[in-house]
Design a protein around this motif. Structure first.
Motif, short mmCIF file in Angstrom:
data_model
loop_
_atom_site.label_atom_id
_atom_site.label_comp_id
_atom_site.label_asym_id
_atom_site.label_seq_id
_atom_site.Cartn_x
_atom_site.Cartn_y
_atom_site.Cartn_z
N THR A 189 -2.30 0.77 -4.41
CA THR A 189 -1.64 -0.46 -3.97
C THR A 189 -1.05 -1.09 -5.20
OG1 THR A 189 -3.23 -0.77 -2.18
CG2 THR A 189 -1.95 -2.70 -2.83
N ALA A 224 -6.31 -5.01 -1.15
CA ALA A 224 -5.52 -3.90 -1.70
C ALA A 224 -5.98 -2.58 -1.09
CB ALA A 224 -5.62 -3.86 -3.22
N GLY A 231 0.84 -1.19 0.00
CA GLY A 231 0.00 0.00 0.00
C GLY A 231 0.87 1.23 0.00
N GLY A 282 -4.28 8.22 0.63
CA GLY A 282 -3.96 6.98 -0.05
C GLY A 282 -3.70 7.24 -1.52
N ASP A 313 -4.62 -2.32 2.38
CA ASP A 313 -3.20 -1.97 2.36
C ASP A 313 -2.99 -0.48 2.11
OD1 ASP A 313 -2.54 -4.63 2.80
OD2 ASP A 313 -2.19 -5.06 0.69
N GLU A 314 -3.78 0.09 1.21
CA GLU A 314 -3.68 1.52 0.91
C GLU A 314 -4.08 2.36 2.12
OE1 GLU A 314 -5.87 4.76 -1.94
OE2 GLU A 314 -5.56 2.76 -2.76
#
Length: 136
Positions: free
Chosen positions: A31, A118, A15, A28, A121-122
């Motif tokens: 990812t 994903a 991320g 953000g 993770d971001e």
């Protein structure tokens, strides 16, 4: 001032979060698949003014390094060799995945979207970066 780029490094995915140029707001970015990370960062650094990297530091509850640190250490060396003029700092990342998941619930994100690792993770990278900004 340049942007700060935060990485929630993982075996499969990483991320990525960034600050604005004034380093006030963490957002953000995306990812990427971990094997494609360095290529992505090379392109990003060529397009943007990056002042530093912040890489999540996984720790156990007793503050000792977690097993994931074994994966991160070689990456840190590679990152440092690839971008020798950009400092690398670490930020404790305990609980970021749980906090990311909870923020998705609080934000009203549908159950199907919450399964998107994903996105988690971001959001985790964003939380790492925000903690870093708050610490500074």
């Amino acid at each position: 001032m340049g942007r700060i780029v935060a990485l929630d490094y993982g075996k499969k995915r990483t991320g990525i979060a960034i600050t604005d140029e004034l380093q006030i707001i963490a957002s953000g970015l995306t990812t990427v698949k971990t094997p494609e990370l360095i290529a992505f960062l090379k392109k990003y650094v060529s397009d943007e003014n990056v002042e530093r990297f912040v890489v999540g530091e996984p720790k156990q509850m007793d503050y000792t390094p977690s097993e994931a640190e074994e994966l991160i250490t070689p990456f840190l060396k590679h990152l440092g060799r690839t971008f020798p003029d950009i400092p690398i700092e670490r930020q404790d990342e305990r609980f970021t995945s749980k906090m990311a998941f909870q923020s998705m619930i609080d934000g009203g994100i549908k159950k199907k979207q919450r399964r998107n690792k994903a996105l988690i993770d971001e959001i985790s990278a964003t939380l790492i970066l925000q903690a870093y900004i708050n610490r500074k």
